[in-house]
Design a protein around this motif. Structure first.
Motif, PDB file in Angstrom:
ATOM      1  N   ARG A   1      -4.817   0.045  -3.944  1.00 46.81           N
ATOM      2  CA  ARG A   1      -4.086   1.819  -4.220  1.00 46.81           C
ATOM      3  C   ARG A   1      -5.830   2.615  -4.282  1.00 46.81           C
ATOM      4  NH1 ARG A   1      -2.330   0.962 -10.677  1.00 46.81           N
ATOM      5  NH2 ARG A   1      -0.955  -0.499  -9.465  1.00 46.81           N
TER       6      ARG A   1
ATOM      7  N   TRP B   1       0.993  -1.513  -0.082  1.00 47.66           N
ATOM      8  CA  TRP B   1      -0.084   0.245   0.042  1.00 47.66           C
ATOM      9  C   TRP B   1       0.656   1.088   0.390  1.00 47.66           C
ATOM     10  CZ3 TRP B   1      -4.723   0.929   4.504  1.00 47.66           C
ATOM     11  CH2 TRP B   1      -4.827   2.280   3.448  1.00 47.66           C
TER      12      TRP B   1
ATOM     13  N   GLU C   1      -2.303  -5.696  -4.076  1.00 51.65           N
ATOM     14  CA  GLU C   1      -1.486  -4.094  -3.935  1.00 51.65           C
ATOM     15  C   GLU C   1      -2.684  -3.016  -3.722  1.00 51.65           C
ATOM     16  OE1 GLU C   1       0.482  -2.234  -7.186  1.00 51.65           O
ATOM     17  OE2 GLU C   1       1.294  -4.251  -7.982  1.00 51.65           O
TER      18      GLU C   1
ATOM     19  N   GLU D   1      -6.801   6.950  -8.976  1.00 52.16           N
ATOM     20  CA  GLU D   1      -5.675   5.743  -9.589  1.00 52.16           C
ATOM     21  C   GLU D   1      -5.792   5.518 -10.559  1.00 52.16           C
ATOM     22  OE1 GLU D   1      -1.900   4.998  -8.331  1.00 52.16           O
ATOM     23  OE2 GLU D   1      -2.772   5.517  -6.865  1.00 52.16           O
TER      24      GLU D   1
ATOM     25  N   GLU E   1       1.608   6.396  -5.086  1.00 55.12           N
ATOM     26  CA  GLU E   1       2.277   6.227  -6.665  1.00 55.12           C
ATOM     27  C   GLU E   1       3.928   6.648  -6.519  1.00 55.12           C
ATOM     28  OE1 GLU E   1       0.691   7.102 -10.803  1.00 55.12           O
ATOM     29  OE2 GLU E   1      -0.657   8.261  -9.083  1.00 55.12           O
TER      30      GLU E   1
ATOM     31  N   ARG F   1       6.147   3.853  -5.638  1.00 57.72           N
ATOM     32  CA  ARG F   1       5.530   2.499  -5.798  1.00 57.72           C
ATOM     33  C   ARG F   1       5.976   1.708  -6.746  1.00 57.72           C
ATOM     34  NH1 ARG F   1       0.352   2.698  -7.556  1.00 57.72           N
ATOM     35  NH2 ARG F   1      -0.196   3.207  -5.743  1.00 57.72           N
TER      36      ARG F   1
END
Length: 198
Positions: A108, A81, A106, A112, A84, A87
């Motif tokens: 998000r 987590w 994952e 996004e 961006e 990541r």
């Protein structure tokens, strides 16, 4: 030998997921800046949580410290987590530590991405977080709801499920456009007087 999970989520954000894995006998590696212990609860043969001091903006150093903490073991499950910004570099740095069959989860923000990202071969459960609760859109999405949804995605990943998209909560509803108010204006308009009947 116990299976190893790597949780890249910062202190406390997925503590409930880490606690569940530890209770199920997993060794859970938790890199983050601040020490955040996870106590095992229940479980016949609990695993352990291993904190690793690390920073997201130093992905190569993070991967080196995680590898050192794992003492030659491979990552059997990855849960991330991450913002961006970090990541891509962080996931790329830890990829060599993962076993070939290790699934990934994952987390998000819902805003996004509209679709499940293209796969590189590793089965991944994508969990997209909304702004408000799925049960009451007048309150923000809470930690308990997030953890329950991520736990469900982890269970699916561990059963070998193919890549999929999961949504927790809903986007914030757009406020309705307020109608123009005329309150106070009517008193300033000249009144039209009707002639008296008679």
């Amino acid at each position: 030998m116990a299976s190893t999970a790597l949780i890249l989520a910062g202190a406390g954000m997925l503590r409930g997921v880490a606690r569940t894995l530890v209770a199920d006998g997993w060794h859970v590696v938790l890199p983050c800046r601040r020490y955040s212990p996870v106590r095992a609860q229940g479980g016949v043969d609990p695993g352990r949580a291993i904190w690793v001091e690390a920073r997201w903006d130093e992905p190569a150093e993070l991967a080196r410290r995680v590898a050192e903490a794992m003492e030659g073991r491979s990552v059997d499950l990855l849960v991330s987590w991450l913002h961006e910004t970090y990541r891509g570099p962080v996931l790329e740095a830890v990829e060599p530590l993962m076993s070939p069959a290790a699934p990934s989860v994952e987390v998000r923000p819902m805003a996004e991405a509209a679709v499940v990202p293209e796969q590189s071969g590793r089965p991944t459960q994508y969990v997209f977080l909304g702004d408000v609760s799925a049960f009451d859109d007048t309150r923000p999405l809470g930690q308990a709801e997030i953890v329950a949804g991520v736990r469900d995605a982890v269970e699916r990943a561990l059963t070998g499920a193919p890549s999929a998209r999961h949504e927790i909560g809903h986007p914030r509803p757009h406020p309705s456009v307020p109608r123009p108010r005329v309150h106070g204006v009517a008193g300033r308009l000249p009144r039209r007087v009707s002639p008296a009947a008679g």
